[in-house]
Motif scaffolding. Sequence first.
Motif, PDB file in Angstrom:
ATOM      1  N   GLY A 299       0.868  -1.250   0.003  1.00  0.00           N
ATOM      2  CA  GLY A 299      -0.020  -0.051  -0.015  1.00  0.00           C
ATOM      3  C   GLY A 299       0.855   1.308   0.096  1.00  0.00           C
ATOM      4  O   GLY A 299       1.906   1.326  -0.558  1.00  0.00           O
ATOM      5  N   PHE A 300       0.439   2.335   0.606  1.00  0.00           N
ATOM      6  CA  PHE A 300       1.105   3.614   0.801  1.00  0.00           C
ATOM      7  C   PHE A 300       1.520   3.989   2.049  1.00  0.00           C
ATOM      8  O   PHE A 300       1.757   5.246   2.336  1.00  0.00           O
ATOM      9  N   SER A 301       1.353   3.166   2.952  1.00  0.00           N
ATOM     10  CA  SER A 301       1.956   3.480   4.533  1.00  0.00           C
ATOM     11  C   SER A 301       3.519   3.694   4.308  1.00  0.00           C
ATOM     12  O   SER A 301       4.128   3.486   3.361  1.00  0.00           O
ATOM     13  N   TYR A 302       3.829   4.263   5.392  1.00  0.00           N
ATOM     14  CA  TYR A 302       5.268   4.639   5.518  1.00  0.00           C
ATOM     15  C   TYR A 302       6.254   3.425   5.244  1.00  0.00           C
ATOM     16  O   TYR A 302       7.183   3.214   4.245  1.00  0.00           O
ATOM     17  N   ASP A 303       5.847   2.349   5.820  1.00  0.00           N
ATOM     18  CA  ASP A 303       6.566   0.984   5.992  1.00  0.00           C
ATOM     19  C   ASP A 303       6.486   0.512   4.302  1.00  0.00           C
ATOM     20  O   ASP A 303       7.614  -0.089   3.819  1.00  0.00           O
ATOM     21  N   ASP A 304       5.366   0.616   3.935  1.00  0.00           N
ATOM     22  CA  ASP A 304       5.182  -0.125   2.329  1.00  0.00           C
ATOM     23  C   ASP A 304       5.985   0.747   1.489  1.00  0.00           C
ATOM     24  O   ASP A 304       6.491   0.215   0.491  1.00  0.00           O
TER      25      ASP A 304
ATOM     26  N   GLY B 149       4.066  16.220  -1.197  1.00  0.00           N
ATOM     27  CA  GLY B 149       3.949  17.710  -1.647  1.00  0.00           C
ATOM     28  C   GLY B 149       3.027  18.287  -1.232  1.00  0.00           C
ATOM     29  O   GLY B 149       2.783  19.575  -1.065  1.00  0.00           O
ATOM     30  N   ILE B 150       1.868  17.750  -0.597  1.00  0.00           N
ATOM     31  CA  ILE B 150       0.536  18.154  -0.095  1.00  0.00           C
ATOM     32  C   ILE B 150       0.712  18.041   1.208  1.00  0.00           C
ATOM     33  O   ILE B 150       0.916  19.049   2.315  1.00  0.00           O
ATOM     34  N   ASP B 151       0.544  16.791   1.998  1.00  0.00           N
ATOM     35  CA  ASP B 151       0.472  16.665   3.359  1.00  0.00           C
ATOM     36  C   ASP B 151       1.465  15.713   3.734  1.00  0.00           C
ATOM     37  O   ASP B 151       1.441  15.161   4.681  1.00  0.00           O
ATOM     38  N   SER B 152       2.251  15.102   2.908  1.00  0.00           N
ATOM     39  CA  SER B 152       3.604  14.345   3.271  1.00  0.00           C
ATOM     40  C   SER B 152       4.886  14.853   2.581  1.00  0.00           C
ATOM     41  O   SER B 152       4.647  15.463   1.230  1.00  0.00           O
ATOM     42  N   PRO B 153       6.037  15.003   3.077  1.00  0.00           N
ATOM     43  CA  PRO B 153       7.151  15.573   2.669  1.00  0.00           C
ATOM     44  C   PRO B 153       7.718  14.999   1.466  1.00  0.00           C
ATOM     45  O   PRO B 153       7.761  13.975   1.486  1.00  0.00           O
ATOM     46  N   TYR B 154       8.568  15.930   0.781  1.00  0.00           N
ATOM     47  CA  TYR B 154       9.593  15.205  -0.203  1.00  0.00           C
ATOM     48  C   TYR B 154      10.734  15.796   0.272  1.00  0.00           C
ATOM     49  O   TYR B 154      10.974  17.081   0.363  1.00  0.00           O
TER      50      TYR B 154
END
Length: 200
Positions: free
Chosen positions: A73-78, A158-163
């Motif tokens: 999925g798109f969790s941090y660990d995934d 870029g919106i609610d998660s950093p790059y």
Amino acid sequence: MNHDIVWHQHKISRSERAGLKNQGPCLLWFTGLSGSGKSTIANALDIALFQRGYHTFLLDGDNVRHGLNKDLGFSYDDRVENIRRIGEVSKLFADAGLIVLSAFISPFTDDRRMVRKLFPAGEFIEVFMNTPLETCESRDPKGLYSKARSGQIKHFTGIDSPYEIPSHPEITLDTSQLSIEECVENLLQYLKERNLILDS
């Protein structure tokens, strides 16, 4: 770690495989925001190299998630596992003597560093697509930014998660300033200067 598993040394080296193709094995790692031009430029470079007779393979984020990484999925660990697998696959392709192109947002410095460590010095080429967020969002080819802005997608880079911007990328490109042809020429010139492809 399973101690019953032993690394098998191949009789044919990666340099011998690459030498047969008259090229140097390497990984061009395209990183940047969604809509920054990663896949577009990677595809254009892939075509340019193919037309010049070089042996390449392109790995794209969406395509890989349809197969190898469809369980993630798109969790941090995934996300970390997604990049780890891509790094290992890229290394296998490079061991076969290929020029590998990987197009992934890969927003975290530690993840990109993890992949870099898999490769000999000079074979991991970080290509930072430094296209401004405003340009990426105006393109919004998949409609993802609008969904993120409306709250339909959470943890969107870029919106609610950093790059995390690369500190020392080998190449920086901005597709709001450079054409596809100019980006490809810059990349080809870099590969020639590093003797990864022959001057042609």
